[in-house]
Motif scaffolding. Structure first.
Motif, PDB file in Angstrom:
ATOM      1  N   PHE A  58      32.182  33.609  34.708  1.00 30.95           N
ATOM      2  CA  PHE A  58      33.754  34.044  34.659  1.00 30.95           C
ATOM      3  C   PHE A  58      34.951  33.772  35.792  1.00 30.95           C
ATOM      4  O   PHE A  58      35.599  33.156  35.639  1.00 30.95           O
ATOM      5  N   LYS A  59      34.501  34.436  36.952  1.00 34.15           N
ATOM      6  CA  LYS A  59      35.234  34.697  38.235  1.00 34.15           C
ATOM      7  C   LYS A  59      34.858  33.218  38.697  1.00 34.15           C
ATOM      8  O   LYS A  59      36.102  32.519  39.364  1.00 34.15           O
ATOM      9  N   GLU A  60      34.458  32.296  38.866  1.00 36.96           N
ATOM     10  CA  GLU A  60      34.059  31.115  39.774  1.00 36.96           C
ATOM     11  C   GLU A  60      34.692  30.327  38.507  1.00 36.96           C
ATOM     12  O   GLU A  60      35.758  29.259  39.232  1.00 36.96           O
ATOM     13  N   LEU A  61      34.786  30.242  36.694  1.00 41.45           N
ATOM     14  CA  LEU A  61      35.430  29.078  36.551  1.00 41.45           C
ATOM     15  C   LEU A  61      37.403  29.674  36.608  1.00 41.45           C
ATOM     16  O   LEU A  61      38.130  29.405  36.625  1.00 41.45           O
ATOM     17  N   SER A  62      37.640  30.841  36.870  1.00 46.09           N
ATOM     18  CA  SER A  62      38.558  31.154  36.909  1.00 46.09           C
ATOM     19  C   SER A  62      39.487  30.602  38.216  1.00 46.09           C
ATOM     20  O   SER A  62      40.676  30.169  37.938  1.00 46.09           O
ATOM     21  N   GLU A  63      38.867  31.031  39.447  1.00 46.36           N
ATOM     22  CA  GLU A  63      38.949  30.802  40.930  1.00 46.36           C
ATOM     23  C   GLU A  63      39.513  29.528  40.832  1.00 46.36           C
ATOM     24  O   GLU A  63      40.292  28.870  41.198  1.00 46.36           O
ATOM     25  N   THR A  64      38.403  28.056  39.951  1.00 46.08           N
ATOM     26  CA  THR A  64      37.792  26.652  39.561  1.00 46.08           C
ATOM     27  C   THR A  64      39.524  26.528  38.898  1.00 46.08           C
ATOM     28  O   THR A  64      40.489  25.090  39.538  1.00 46.08           O
ATOM     29  N   SER A  65      40.092  27.079  37.876  1.00 48.48           N
ATOM     30  CA  SER A  65      41.055  26.840  37.072  1.00 48.48           C
ATOM     31  C   SER A  65      42.550  27.808  37.213  1.00 48.48           C
ATOM     32  O   SER A  65      43.126  26.631  37.502  1.00 48.48           O
ATOM     33  N   PHE A  66      42.368  28.108  38.347  1.00 48.30           N
ATOM     34  CA  PHE A  66      43.625  28.709  38.783  1.00 48.30           C
ATOM     35  C   PHE A  66      43.784  28.895  40.532  1.00 48.30           C
ATOM     36  O   PHE A  66      43.398  30.521  40.696  1.00 48.30           O
ATOM     37  N   PRO A  67      43.435  28.178  41.138  1.00 45.52           N
ATOM     38  CA  PRO A  67      43.221  27.860  42.911  1.00 45.52           C
ATOM     39  C   PRO A  67      44.486  29.035  43.333  1.00 45.52           C
ATOM     40  O   PRO A  67      45.718  28.282  43.321  1.00 45.52           O
ATOM     41  N   LYS A  68      44.289  29.627  44.311  1.00 45.47           N
ATOM     42  CA  LYS A  68      45.388  30.755  45.037  1.00 45.47           C
ATOM     43  C   LYS A  68      46.303  29.368  46.597  1.00 45.47           C
ATOM     44  O   LYS A  68      45.832  28.351  46.727  1.00 45.47           O
ATOM     45  N   LYS A  69      47.295  29.741  45.279  1.00 41.70           N
ATOM     46  CA  LYS A  69      47.923  28.560  46.392  1.00 41.70           C
ATOM     47  C   LYS A  69      48.269  29.586  48.311  1.00 41.70           C
ATOM     48  O   LYS A  69      48.720  30.245  47.243  1.00 41.70           O
ATOM     49  N   LYS A  70      48.583  28.613  48.321  1.00 43.36           N
ATOM     50  CA  LYS A  70      48.398  29.349  50.473  1.00 43.36           C
ATOM     51  C   LYS A  70      49.854  29.266  50.288  1.00 43.36           C
ATOM     52  O   LYS A  70      50.798  28.673  49.657  1.00 43.36           O
ATOM     53  N   LYS A  71      50.935  30.666  50.800  1.00 36.62           N
ATOM     54  CA  LYS A  71      52.046  30.833  50.875  1.00 36.62           C
ATOM     55  C   LYS A  71      52.868  30.060  52.291  1.00 36.62           C
ATOM     56  O   LYS A  71      52.237  30.237  53.522  1.00 36.62           O
TER      57      LYS A  71
END
Length: 71
Positions: A58-71
């Motif tokens: 679930f975590k991997e799917l979430s990180e793949t679907s919603f990558p963190k944007k660099k500020k």
């Protein structure tokens, strides 16, 4: 991400077989092979697989679907 392929990869990394996974998630071995071909999966089944393989899909799917944007 193709979840079925990823499940197969993690299963092999953990040195587990399809027979072992089938017994852990209470299904037939043929159903496990069917899971490997799926691009998506029921969350209840994914939860059982995550627990059995001790891996947070679930975590991997979430990180793949919603990558963190660099500020």
């Amino acid at each position: 991400m193709h979840i079925g392929e990823r499940i197969r990869e993690v299963m092999h990394q953990r040195h587990r077989s399809a027979i072992w996974l089938a017994s852990e998630i209470s299904c037939e071995r043929t159903n496990v092979y069917n899971i490997f071909s799926r691009a998506d999966i029921n969350t209840g089944v994914l939860r059982k697989i995550s627990i059995a393989l001790e891996y947070d899909f679930f975590k991997e799917l979430s990180e793949t679907s919603f990558p963190k944007k660099k500020k």
